[in-house]
Design an enzyme around this catalytic site. Sequence first.
Site, PDB file in Angstrom:
ATOM      1  N   CYS A 114       0.806  -1.229   0.000  1.00 62.08           N
ATOM      2  CA  CYS A 114       0.000   0.000   0.000  1.00 62.08           C
ATOM      3  C   CYS A 114       0.838   1.278   0.000  1.00 62.08           C
ATOM      4  O   CYS A 114       0.323   2.357  -0.287  1.00 62.08           O
ATOM      5  CB  CYS A 114      -0.949   0.023   1.185  1.00 62.08           C
ATOM      6  SG  CYS A 114      -2.132  -1.313   1.135  1.00 62.08           S
ATOM      7  N   HIS A 252      -3.194   7.541   2.285  1.00 58.83           N
ATOM      8  CA  HIS A 252      -3.580   6.206   1.811  1.00 58.83           C
ATOM      9  C   HIS A 252      -5.009   5.941   2.274  1.00 58.83           C
ATOM     10  O   HIS A 252      -5.367   6.188   3.422  1.00 58.83           O
ATOM     11  CB  HIS A 252      -2.618   5.163   2.387  1.00 58.83           C
ATOM     12  CG  HIS A 252      -3.042   3.753   2.112  1.00 58.83           C
ATOM     13  ND1 HIS A 252      -3.500   3.335   0.882  1.00 58.83           N
ATOM     14  CD2 HIS A 252      -3.079   2.668   2.924  1.00 58.83           C
ATOM     15  CE1 HIS A 252      -3.797   2.049   0.939  1.00 58.83           C
ATOM     16  NE2 HIS A 252      -3.562   1.620   2.171  1.00 58.83           N
ATOM     17  N   ASN A 282      -9.902   0.006  -0.132  1.00 57.19           N
ATOM     18  CA  ASN A 282      -8.440   0.047  -0.152  1.00 57.19           C
ATOM     19  C   ASN A 282      -7.939  -0.553  -1.466  1.00 57.19           C
ATOM     20  O   ASN A 282      -8.028  -1.760  -1.679  1.00 57.19           O
ATOM     21  CB  ASN A 282      -7.902  -0.735   1.057  1.00 57.19           C
ATOM     22  CG  ASN A 282      -6.390  -0.683   1.171  1.00 57.19           C
ATOM     23  OD1 ASN A 282      -5.699  -0.264   0.244  1.00 57.19           O
ATOM     24  ND2 ASN A 282      -5.882  -1.120   2.310  1.00 57.19           N
TER      25      ASN A 282
HETATM   26  N1  ACO Z   1     -18.433  -7.904   9.214  1.00 60.01           N
HETATM   27  C1  ACO Z   1     -18.933  -8.016  10.443  1.00 60.01           C
HETATM   28  N2  ACO Z   1     -18.176  -8.259  11.534  1.00 60.01           N
HETATM   29  C2  ACO Z   1     -16.870  -8.377  11.334  1.00 60.01           C
HETATM   30  C3  ACO Z   1     -16.258  -8.261  10.058  1.00 60.01           C
HETATM   31  C4  ACO Z   1     -17.106  -8.003   8.969  1.00 60.01           C
HETATM   32  N3  ACO Z   1     -16.633  -7.866   7.726  1.00 60.01           N
HETATM   33  N4  ACO Z   1     -14.933  -8.418  10.198  1.00 60.01           N
HETATM   34  C5  ACO Z   1     -14.679  -8.616  11.503  1.00 60.01           C
HETATM   35  N5  ACO Z   1     -15.852  -8.605  12.201  1.00 60.01           N
HETATM   36  C6  ACO Z   1     -16.073  -8.795  13.629  1.00 60.01           C
HETATM   37  C7  ACO Z   1     -14.912  -9.481  14.311  1.00 60.01           C
HETATM   38  O1  ACO Z   1     -15.019 -10.889  14.178  1.00 60.01           O
HETATM   39  C8  ACO Z   1     -15.075  -9.021  15.736  1.00 60.01           C
HETATM   40  O2  ACO Z   1     -16.088  -9.795  16.343  1.00 60.01           O
HETATM   41  P1  ACO Z   1     -15.974 -10.234  17.914  1.00 60.01           P
HETATM   42  O3  ACO Z   1     -15.936  -8.924  18.663  1.00 60.01           O
HETATM   43  O4  ACO Z   1     -17.188 -11.036  18.110  1.00 60.01           O
HETATM   44  O5  ACO Z   1     -14.664 -10.981  17.995  1.00 60.01           O
HETATM   45  C9  ACO Z   1     -15.613  -7.597  15.587  1.00 60.01           C
HETATM   46  O6  ACO Z   1     -16.133  -7.504  14.250  1.00 60.01           O
HETATM   47  C10 ACO Z   1     -14.562  -6.520  15.785  1.00 60.01           C
HETATM   48  O7  ACO Z   1     -13.407  -6.888  15.028  1.00 60.01           O
HETATM   49  P2  ACO Z   1     -12.114  -6.020  15.058  1.00 60.01           P
HETATM   50  O8  ACO Z   1     -11.082  -6.670  14.200  1.00 60.01           O
HETATM   51  O9  ACO Z   1     -11.751  -5.655  16.450  1.00 60.01           O
HETATM   52  O10 ACO Z   1     -12.644  -4.700  14.309  1.00 60.01           O
HETATM   53  P3  ACO Z   1     -11.886  -3.352  14.065  1.00 60.01           P
HETATM   54  O11 ACO Z   1     -12.689  -2.255  14.622  1.00 60.01           O
HETATM   55  O12 ACO Z   1     -10.422  -3.426  14.408  1.00 60.01           O
HETATM   56  O13 ACO Z   1     -11.961  -3.214  12.475  1.00 60.01           O
HETATM   57  C11 ACO Z   1     -10.600  -3.536  10.518  1.00 60.01           C
HETATM   58  C12 ACO Z   1     -11.360  -4.211  11.657  1.00 60.01           C
HETATM   59  C13 ACO Z   1     -11.563  -2.724   9.682  1.00 60.01           C
HETATM   60  C14 ACO Z   1      -9.932  -4.593   9.649  1.00 60.01           C
HETATM   61  C15 ACO Z   1      -9.542  -2.577  11.100  1.00 60.01           C
HETATM   62  O14 ACO Z   1      -8.794  -3.252  12.087  1.00 60.01           O
HETATM   63  C16 ACO Z   1      -8.572  -2.032  10.063  1.00 60.01           C
HETATM   64  O15 ACO Z   1      -8.923  -1.218   9.261  1.00 60.01           O
HETATM   65  N6  ACO Z   1      -7.291  -2.431  10.121  1.00 60.01           N
HETATM   66  C17 ACO Z   1      -6.241  -1.848   9.299  1.00 60.01           C
HETATM   67  C18 ACO Z   1      -6.286  -2.269   7.873  1.00 60.01           C
HETATM   68  C19 ACO Z   1      -5.285  -1.409   7.115  1.00 60.01           C
HETATM   69  O16 ACO Z   1      -5.161  -0.231   7.306  1.00 60.01           O
HETATM   70  N7  ACO Z   1      -4.510  -1.939   6.273  1.00 60.01           N
HETATM   71  C20 ACO Z   1      -3.541  -0.997   5.638  1.00 60.01           C
HETATM   72  C21 ACO Z   1      -2.601  -1.635   4.933  1.00 60.01           C
HETATM   73  S1  ACO Z   1      -3.320  -2.706   3.776  1.00 60.01           S
HETATM   74  C22 ACO Z   1      -2.009  -3.289   2.800  1.00 60.01           C
HETATM   75  O17 ACO Z   1      -0.891  -2.930   2.933  1.00 60.01           O
HETATM   76  C23 ACO Z   1      -2.338  -4.340   1.810  1.00 60.01           C
END
Ligand code: ACO
Length: 325
Positions: A114, A252, A282
Site C-alpha cells: 500500500c 492512503h 483500499n
Molecule cells: N463484518 C462483520 N463483523 C466483522 C467483520 C465483517 N466484515 N470483520 C470482523 N468482524 C467482527 C470481528 O469478528 C469481531 O467480532 P468479535 O468482537 O465477536 O470478535 C468484531 O467484528 C470486531 O473486530 P475487530 O477486528 O476488532 O474490528 P476493528 O474495529 O479493528 O476493524 C478492521 C477491523 C476494519 C480490519 C480494522 O482493524 C482495520 O482497518 N485495520 C487496518 C487495515 C489497514 O489499514 N490496512 C492498511 C494496509 S493494507 C495493505 O498494505 C495491503
Amino acid sequence: MKIFARITGTGSYLPEKVLTNKDLESMVDTSDQWIRERTGILKRHIAETYQTTCDLAEQAARRAIDAAGKRPQDIDLIVLATTTPDKIFPSTACLVQQRLDIHGCAAFDVQAVCTGFIYALSVAEKFVSTGAARCALVIGAETFSRIIDWTDRDTCVLFGDGAGAVVIEASEVPGILSSHLHADGAYETLLHVPGGVSRGYNMPDAEGDPHYTRMRGNEVFRMAVNTLGRIVDETLHANDMKKSDVDWLVPHQANIRIINATARKLNMSMDKVVVTVDQHGNTSAASVPLALDTAVRDGRIRPGEVLLLEGFGGGFTWGSVLLKF
Ligand code: ACO
C-alpha cells in the site's frame, strides 16, 4: 541550479464493475452498517476476469499524460507500483510501456504494497532531480481482488481494484520538496500473502489458503495510526514547516478511522483531507494517486498548494511525500 520534479498531470481509472456492501452481505456474514461504521467504505470496484493490472494502469497513464499536455513519446522513465503484476515477468511497467508504444526508456516495478506509490514517486523524483530523466510516468495499479479470499469477512470487505498515475517533469520551480521512506520487515506476518513463486503454495500449516491476503487487522490498525502520526512530524520537521503550512492531506485510503486519526494529529479539519475510501475501498498502491486525481479534477487542489501524501502497508512499509502542486 537545483532541478525539482513537479507533478504536471494526474489520471486515474476504476473498473466499471461495482461491488456494494449490500452485495457482500450475500457473500459473507457481514452488514452494510458494520462496514460503514468500522471502515467508511460504501463500495469497491472489481476488475472483470479479462481485465489485468496493466489494463487499469494504461487507462490511468493515458489520462495523466493527457492532463500534462504530453505525448507518450515524451515519457523517458516509467515506475509502476503494484502487488498484483500481470506476469511474474516482464514487469507490469514494461507491459504498460508496450501499450503506450514507448520504446527504449527505463521501466520497472516497485513493490511496497500500500506504500507502493509513495515509494515509486520518491524513486522517480530522484531520477528527475538528478537529471537522469526529464518526464517520468509514475503509476500505482492493482487488481487486489485477485489476492483476496472472498469467503473471509476479515479482509474481503476492505479491498478493491483501481489505478492512478502522475506525470512528473523537471522544473526550476519547486515541486516535490521531500520524501521519507521506511520499512520494518519484522512485521511480515501481520499483513501478508503467505505463498509465492520461490516459497511455493504448498504449506499445509499456513493459516488459510496461502494464495490470499492474511491480516491481523487490529494490530495493523494500531501500527498504522502511530506510524502515520510519526511520519507527519518527520516530514514537517525536515522541511522546517508547521502543521498549518499544509493545505491538503492526501492519505492512503484504507480506513476512514485511520485517516481521521492522522488528520487529528495534523490539527487539520476533515475538509482539508482528501477522502475517497468510501468510493473504492483500499486499492493498495493505487489509492493515493486515485485520491490525488479526484481532488485535482474536481478543482479542490490548486496550483501552488502544499500537499502531504502518505501511505502505510504490508512489510510493514510506510512513507510520505511533501510537495508543492
Ligand atoms: N463484518 C462483520 N463483523 C466483522 C467483520 C465483517 N466484515 N470483520 C470482523 N468482524 C467482527 C470481528 O469478528 C469481531 O467480532 P468479535 O468482537 O465477536 O470478535 C468484531 O467484528 C470486531 O473486530 P475487530 O477486528 O476488532 O474490528 P476493528 O474495529 O479493528 O476493524 C478492521 C477491523 C476494519 C480490519 C480494522 O482493524 C482495520 O482497518 N485495520 C487496518 C487495515 C489497514 O489499514 N490496512 C492498511 C494496509 S493494507 C495493505 O498494505 C495491503
